[in-house]
Scaffold this active site. Sequence first.
Site, PDB file in Angstrom:
ATOM      1  N   CYS A   1       0.817  -1.223   0.000  1.00  0.00           N
ATOM      2  CA  CYS A   1       0.000   0.000   0.000  1.00  0.00           C
ATOM      3  C   CYS A   1       0.844   1.264   0.000  1.00  0.00           C
ATOM      4  O   CYS A   1       0.331   2.355  -0.243  1.00  0.00           O
ATOM      5  CB  CYS A   1      -0.955  -0.016   1.190  1.00  0.00           C
ATOM      6  SG  CYS A   1      -2.163  -1.336   1.037  1.00  0.00           S
TER       7      CYS A   1
ATOM      8  N   HIS B   1      -3.441   7.100   2.066  1.00  0.00           N
ATOM      9  CA  HIS B   1      -3.808   5.789   1.531  1.00  0.00           C
ATOM     10  C   HIS B   1      -5.163   5.399   2.124  1.00  0.00           C
ATOM     11  O   HIS B   1      -5.413   5.613   3.309  1.00  0.00           O
ATOM     12  CB  HIS B   1      -2.742   4.762   1.897  1.00  0.00           C
ATOM     13  CG  HIS B   1      -3.187   3.359   1.621  1.00  0.00           C
ATOM     14  ND1 HIS B   1      -3.585   2.961   0.372  1.00  0.00           N
ATOM     15  CD2 HIS B   1      -3.332   2.281   2.442  1.00  0.00           C
ATOM     16  CE1 HIS B   1      -3.952   1.694   0.418  1.00  0.00           C
ATOM     17  NE2 HIS B   1      -3.810   1.256   1.665  1.00  0.00           N
TER      18      HIS B   1
ATOM     19  N   ASN C   1     -10.124  -0.309  -0.723  1.00  0.00           N
ATOM     20  CA  ASN C   1      -8.665  -0.227  -0.704  1.00  0.00           C
ATOM     21  C   ASN C   1      -8.124  -0.781  -2.027  1.00  0.00           C
ATOM     22  O   ASN C   1      -8.240  -1.974  -2.292  1.00  0.00           O
ATOM     23  CB  ASN C   1      -8.148  -1.032   0.492  1.00  0.00           C
ATOM     24  CG  ASN C   1      -6.637  -0.971   0.639  1.00  0.00           C
ATOM     25  OD1 ASN C   1      -5.923  -0.498  -0.241  1.00  0.00           O
ATOM     26  ND2 ASN C   1      -6.137  -1.476   1.756  1.00  0.00           N
TER      27      ASN C   1
HETATM   28  O1  UT7 Z   1      -3.910  -1.288   3.466  1.00  0.00           O
HETATM   29  C1  UT7 Z   1      -2.904  -1.964   4.130  1.00  0.00           C
HETATM   30  C2  UT7 Z   1      -2.968  -1.810   5.596  1.00  0.00           C
HETATM   31  N1  UT7 Z   1      -4.180  -2.374   6.101  1.00  0.00           N
HETATM   32  C3  UT7 Z   1      -4.895  -1.679   6.975  1.00  0.00           C
HETATM   33  O2  UT7 Z   1      -4.561  -0.574   7.298  1.00  0.00           O
HETATM   34  C4  UT7 Z   1      -6.117  -2.375   7.558  1.00  0.00           C
HETATM   35  C5  UT7 Z   1      -6.122  -2.230   9.055  1.00  0.00           C
HETATM   36  N2  UT7 Z   1      -7.197  -2.932   9.688  1.00  0.00           N
HETATM   37  C6  UT7 Z   1      -8.520  -2.600   9.553  1.00  0.00           C
HETATM   38  O3  UT7 Z   1      -8.868  -1.741   8.774  1.00  0.00           O
HETATM   39  C7  UT7 Z   1      -9.508  -3.281  10.454  1.00  0.00           C
HETATM   40  O4  UT7 Z   1      -8.818  -4.034  11.415  1.00  0.00           O
HETATM   41  C8  UT7 Z   1     -10.538  -4.182   9.728  1.00  0.00           C
HETATM   42  C9  UT7 Z   1     -11.526  -3.326   8.969  1.00  0.00           C
HETATM   43  C10 UT7 Z   1      -9.821  -5.119   8.775  1.00  0.00           C
HETATM   44  C11 UT7 Z   1     -11.338  -5.007  10.744  1.00  0.00           C
HETATM   45  O5  UT7 Z   1     -11.980  -4.136  11.672  1.00  0.00           O
HETATM   46  P1  UT7 Z   1     -11.824  -4.380  13.246  1.00  0.00           P
HETATM   47  O6  UT7 Z   1     -12.649  -3.360  13.896  1.00  0.00           O
HETATM   48  O7  UT7 Z   1     -10.365  -4.393  13.568  1.00  0.00           O
HETATM   49  O8  UT7 Z   1     -12.463  -5.781  13.424  1.00  0.00           O
HETATM   50  P2  UT7 Z   1     -11.796  -7.165  13.919  1.00  0.00           P
HETATM   51  O9  UT7 Z   1     -10.880  -7.708  12.878  1.00  0.00           O
HETATM   52  O10 UT7 Z   1     -11.252  -6.973  15.287  1.00  0.00           O
HETATM   53  O11 UT7 Z   1     -13.073  -8.049  14.027  1.00  0.00           O
HETATM   54  C12 UT7 Z   1     -14.114  -7.768  14.974  1.00  0.00           C
HETATM   55  C13 UT7 Z   1     -15.214  -8.800  14.772  1.00  0.00           C
HETATM   56  C14 UT7 Z   1     -14.676 -10.234  14.738  1.00  0.00           C
HETATM   57  O12 UT7 Z   1     -15.644 -11.072  15.358  1.00  0.00           O
HETATM   58  P3  UT7 Z   1     -15.425 -11.578  16.858  1.00  0.00           P
HETATM   59  O13 UT7 Z   1     -14.109 -12.324  16.809  1.00  0.00           O
HETATM   60  O14 UT7 Z   1     -15.363 -10.341  17.685  1.00  0.00           O
HETATM   61  O15 UT7 Z   1     -16.620 -12.428  17.085  1.00  0.00           O
HETATM   62  C15 UT7 Z   1     -14.611 -10.557  13.269  1.00  0.00           C
HETATM   63  O16 UT7 Z   1     -14.759 -11.926  13.010  1.00  0.00           O
HETATM   64  O17 UT7 Z   1     -15.841  -8.590  13.509  1.00  0.00           O
HETATM   65  C16 UT7 Z   1     -15.814  -9.796  12.756  1.00  0.00           C
HETATM   66  N3  UT7 Z   1     -15.727  -9.480  11.329  1.00  0.00           N
HETATM   67  C17 UT7 Z   1     -16.806  -9.211  10.599  1.00  0.00           C
HETATM   68  N4  UT7 Z   1     -18.120  -9.151  10.915  1.00  0.00           N
HETATM   69  C18 UT7 Z   1     -18.973  -8.822   9.928  1.00  0.00           C
HETATM   70  C19 UT7 Z   1     -14.632  -9.405  10.557  1.00  0.00           C
HETATM   71  N5  UT7 Z   1     -14.974  -9.067   9.303  1.00  0.00           N
HETATM   72  C20 UT7 Z   1     -16.328  -8.951   9.307  1.00  0.00           C
HETATM   73  C21 UT7 Z   1     -17.258  -8.627   8.323  1.00  0.00           C
HETATM   74  N6  UT7 Z   1     -18.561  -8.570   8.672  1.00  0.00           N
HETATM   75  N7  UT7 Z   1     -16.916  -8.357   7.045  1.00  0.00           N
END
Ligand code: UT7
Length: 335
Positions: A120, A260, A290
């Site tokens: 990225c 980004h 993204n």
């Molecule tokens: O571009 C390169 C660099 N990348 C980034 O900068 C990305 C950085 N990370 C992020 O943007 C975020 O971490 C995400 C958008 C990827 C995820 O958001 P989050 O608030 O960190 O969620 P999480 O991964 O901690 O997941 C929270 C919950 C989980 O469920 P449990 O374990 O709490 O039951 C996930 O399984 O949300 C669940 N989850 C979803 N639920 C509904 C993960 N993806 C989804 C989804 N829909 N699409």
Amino acid sequence: MEEKIQTKKRRAAITSVAHWVPDEVLDNNYFASYLDTSDEWIVTRTGIKERRILRNGATSDLGYNAAKLALERRGMSPNDIQLIICCTVTPDMPFPPTACIIQDKLGAKKCWGFDINAACSGFLFGLETARNFIESGNYDRVLLIGADKMSSISNYQDRNTCILFGDAGGAVVVEATEDGTGILDSYLRVDGTGKEFLYMKGGGSLNPATEETVRKGWHYIYQDGKTVFKRAVVDMAESSALMMERNGLSSEDIAYLVPHQANLRILEAARERMGLEKDKVMVNIDRYGNTTAATIPMCMSEWWAAGKVKKGDNLVLSSFGAGYTWGAILLRWAY
Ligand code: UT7
């Protein structure tokens, strides 16, 4: 500040910008129709509402279309270009370089070129590379492309990642300027401890593609989102703010932050750290998701086409991505 910037110094400046996206749109409801997710979850956690998908074609098509328009906007022929740099993590093939494929599609007969893989941060690392070719005095016209067909490495059964990414290409022409515009400062870093948290495990020399690697899904993106988020939020904000602080710029001096587009919450953290008003941040993640190396040139292209960027504007470009790779570039818009 105006007095401090030396004119007469040869600098590298963006002199044209363009982008290209495919027509097909996947909105959040598409994913909600077959995965355990919802429009509400995706919008609240990421800011993404829809993304574009290229069904037929490759990264070189995304890059070529953007590059062609960037050259047209500058009134340049492909033969005016001396160097093509293509930033991508989704090359058409591991080799030859996608830069060569784009060179052939453009019919640019008087250049050389290569690819940069910095995920990225690809566009920023590419811009710093182009800058040094120009500032050396050895090159006058570089074509810099950021393009990724992220759908080609997304697992559409993995709700953690497939909702995040889209396909797009962006391109800029980089030329020399001596009027005080152009790239003024940069801060770029890598930290390989990040390799555990965002990667594509298969298909390289460590794990060449086999039936087993494909069965295990190693040809898809893996991301530990929360871990990457925690680092991105800090490093993008700090490097963006550094561009202001070490150049004696206040929030009033900055026309735009061009971040980004990985997550709206990460952009917001950078904006707040810089003390900028909301309308000073380029945001189009809602429409494209993204798109990896394409996000930053795409934003600049859209804002420029809308007449919102003008000569003399100070822009801070910043990114964070796999590697880890991150950083920021301060530039003064040249046209
Ligand atoms: O571009 C390169 C660099 N990348 C980034 O900068 C990305 C950085 N990370 C992020 O943007 C975020 O971490 C995400 C958008 C990827 C995820 O958001 P989050 O608030 O960190 O969620 P999480 O991964 O901690 O997941 C929270 C919950 C989980 O469920 P449990 O374990 O709490 O039951 C996930 O399984 O949300 C669940 N989850 C979803 N639920 C509904 C993960 N993806 C989804 C989804 N829909 N699409």
